[in-house]
Every structure is written in C-alpha cells, then in structure tokens.
Design a protein around this motif. Structure first.
Motif, short mmCIF file in Angstrom:
data_model
loop_
_atom_site.label_atom_id
_atom_site.label_comp_id
_atom_site.label_asym_id
_atom_site.label_seq_id
_atom_site.Cartn_x
_atom_site.Cartn_y
_atom_site.Cartn_z
N GLY A 42 0.98 -1.21 0.02
CA GLY A 42 0.08 0.05 0.16
C GLY A 42 0.80 1.22 -0.09
O GLY A 42 1.94 1.21 -0.06
N GLY A 43 0.07 2.25 0.26
CA GLY A 43 0.91 3.63 0.41
C GLY A 43 0.80 4.38 -1.01
O GLY A 43 0.49 3.87 -1.89
N HIS A 44 1.19 5.64 -0.83
CA HIS A 44 1.32 6.40 -1.82
C HIS A 44 2.76 6.45 -2.48
O HIS A 44 3.67 6.75 -1.65
N ARG A 45 2.80 6.44 -3.77
CA ARG A 45 4.13 6.47 -4.29
C ARG A 45 4.17 7.27 -5.60
O ARG A 45 3.16 7.36 -6.29
N HIS A 46 5.21 7.67 -6.09
CA HIS A 46 5.47 8.39 -7.27
C HIS A 46 5.27 7.37 -8.43
O HIS A 46 5.42 6.09 -8.38
N LYS A 47 4.60 7.66 -9.58
CA LYS A 47 4.41 6.97 -10.65
C LYS A 47 5.11 6.06 -11.12
O LYS A 47 5.50 4.74 -11.34
N VAL A 48 6.66 6.43 -11.35
CA VAL A 48 7.75 5.77 -11.88
C VAL A 48 8.08 4.74 -10.91
O VAL A 48 8.23 3.31 -11.35
N THR A 49 8.07 4.77 -9.45
CA THR A 49 8.39 4.18 -8.65
C THR A 49 7.16 2.93 -8.44
O THR A 49 7.40 1.62 -8.45
N ALA A 50 5.98 3.27 -8.68
CA ALA A 50 4.86 2.33 -8.52
C ALA A 50 5.02 1.26 -9.66
O ALA A 50 4.60 -0.01 -9.67
N VAL A 51 5.42 1.89 -11.16
CA VAL A 51 5.67 1.03 -12.32
C VAL A 51 6.64 0.06 -11.98
O VAL A 51 6.57 -1.15 -12.50
N LYS A 52 7.97 0.46 -11.35
CA LYS A 52 8.87 -0.34 -11.09
C LYS A 52 8.38 -1.55 -10.17
O LYS A 52 8.79 -2.53 -10.31
N LEU A 53 7.91 -1.12 -9.25
CA LEU A 53 7.51 -2.09 -8.11
C LEU A 53 6.58 -3.24 -8.64
O LEU A 53 6.83 -4.49 -8.35
N LYS A 54 5.55 -2.81 -9.50
CA LYS A 54 4.63 -3.64 -10.26
C LYS A 54 5.53 -4.74 -10.95
O LYS A 54 5.19 -5.91 -10.96
N ALA A 55 6.42 -4.11 -11.90
CA ALA A 55 7.31 -5.11 -12.70
C ALA A 55 8.12 -5.97 -11.78
O ALA A 55 8.39 -7.15 -12.42
N GLU A 56 8.39 -5.63 -10.79
CA GLU A 56 9.22 -6.47 -9.68
C GLU A 56 8.29 -7.65 -8.86
O GLU A 56 8.95 -8.21 -8.12
N GLY A 57 6.92 -7.56 -9.17
CA GLY A 57 5.99 -8.38 -8.56
C GLY A 57 5.21 -7.99 -7.40
O GLY A 57 4.45 -8.60 -6.85
N VAL A 58 5.19 -6.76 -7.04
CA VAL A 58 4.13 -6.30 -6.36
C VAL A 58 3.00 -6.38 -6.77
O VAL A 58 2.62 -5.96 -7.78
N LYS A 59 1.92 -6.89 -5.92
CA LYS A 59 0.50 -7.03 -6.47
C LYS A 59 -0.65 -6.39 -5.57
O LYS A 59 -0.20 -6.48 -4.31
N ALA A 60 -1.55 -5.91 -6.00
CA ALA A 60 -2.43 -5.35 -5.11
C ALA A 60 -3.36 -6.25 -4.36
O ALA A 60 -3.56 -7.43 -5.08
N GLY A 61 -3.65 -5.99 -3.07
CA GLY A 61 -4.19 -7.01 -2.38
C GLY A 61 -3.81 -7.84 -1.36
O GLY A 61 -4.14 -8.65 -0.63
N VAL A 62 -2.44 -8.20 -1.77
CA VAL A 62 -1.46 -9.13 -0.99
C VAL A 62 -1.76 -8.75 0.75
O VAL A 62 -1.55 -7.60 0.98
N PRO A 63 -2.11 -9.65 1.55
CA PRO A 63 -2.31 -9.33 2.91
C PRO A 63 -0.81 -8.64 3.53
O PRO A 63 0.30 -9.03 3.14
N ASP A 64 -1.24 -7.78 4.54
CA ASP A 64 0.07 -7.07 5.14
C ASP A 64 0.84 -7.65 5.97
O ASP A 64 2.03 -7.46 5.74
N ILE A 65 0.53 -8.68 6.57
CA ILE A 65 1.53 -9.59 7.46
C ILE A 65 1.77 -10.75 7.05
O ILE A 65 0.49 -11.61 6.98
N LYS A 66 2.84 -11.46 7.04
CA LYS A 66 3.06 -13.00 6.69
C LYS A 66 3.99 -13.48 7.98
O LYS A 66 5.08 -12.94 8.17
N VAL A 67 3.52 -14.65 8.46
CA VAL A 67 4.17 -15.37 9.52
C VAL A 67 4.77 -16.66 9.07
O VAL A 67 3.67 -17.49 8.64
N ALA A 68 5.94 -16.92 8.76
CA ALA A 68 6.26 -17.95 7.84
C ALA A 68 6.53 -19.10 8.79
O ALA A 68 7.69 -19.74 8.91
N LEU A 69 5.73 -19.41 9.57
CA LEU A 69 5.77 -20.65 10.44
C LEU A 69 4.71 -21.49 10.29
O LEU A 69 3.34 -21.26 10.11
#
Length: 141
Positions: A42-69
């Motif tokens: 989440g959060g507000h980002r500059h459009k260029v950063t948002a495009v870069k993160l999306k290309a790196e695999g950031v996806k809308a809706g993924v839950p906030d916290i992961k406990v890998a146990l």
C-alpha cells in the motif's frame, strides 16, 4: 485577512496498529517475530516507482503480514490489517481474492481490525501444534 486552511497531517492508524503487532510478537512470540514480515503493497508512491515495483512483482491486495511458520495443519499465517473502528476501512475485493486464494493453498488467513484482534489471532496460532512436513534438502545444498 483570511487565514489559509490548516492542513492536518493524515494519521496512518493502520501503520500504528501494525507496529504494535510486531512489537507484541517481538516480546511475547519471539519465534513468530523472527519469521514475520510486512508486505509493503500500500501507500502513496511516485508513478515511476509504482511501475517499477509492479514489474518487480508487487501485487494489489496481498495481505499485510506474513508469519512464515507452519502451525495447526497450515503452511503459514497471512493477516490483512485494518485500523480499529471508527478508523477502519473495508476489505477490498482484491484483498478478499488474495485471502481466499491463500486459504485454498493451505495458509491460515485472517483480517484483524486492530492490535487487540491481532494479539488474539497470533496467540491462538502460536498455540497450535507445529505442522509436520517431510524433510527437504536446503535450497543451497
């Protein structure tokens, strides 16, 4: 002379709640804390950063916290955090889709409205027996 409108800084209550959740795990459930992380989608980002993160695999809706146990027959825990009422927001359709998809894949999924709900969820989850799995060689062996 008219005074300019006062700009109030937006308080990120969900972030405040989430910091309390991680502090609680650090103090009470150290193993969970050491295996937990926040997914910063989440959060507000500059459009260029948002495009870069999306290309790196950031996806809308993924839950906030992961406990890998793995506990209670689940492979791990995913938590979608919301601030407590009256500051809470609705779970979006993308968030619901992710929670359903992860539950179908064998993960425990929860929506927590505030720190108090999270405490109850992590206390319960960490009280469940460790999920047994077959031994696999380490990734770098």
């Amino acid at each position: 002379m008219a005074h300019p409108a006062v700009q109030h800084k937006r308080v990120d209550r969900e972030s405040q709640e989430q910091r309390l959740c991680f502090e609680y795990m650090r103090v009470v459930h150290r193993e969970a804390f050491e295996h937990a992380y926040h997914v910063p989608n989440g959060g507000h980002r500059h459009k260029v950063t948002a495009v870069k993160l999306k290309a790196e695999g950031v996806k809308a809706g993924v839950p906030d916290i992961k406990v890998a146990l793995a506990r209670g027959g689940f492979f791990g825990l995913y938590v979608e955090m919301k601030a407590r009422a009256p500051h809470n927001s609705a779970v979006s359709s993308k968030q619901k889709e992710w929670l359903q998809r992860l539950a179908g894949a064998g993960y425990c999924t929860r929506v927590c409205k505030g720190y108090t709900e999270f405490k109850a969820v992590i206390d319960e989850y960490m009280g469940w027996p460790v999920t047994q799995s077959s031994e696999h060689p380490a990734a770098n062996d």
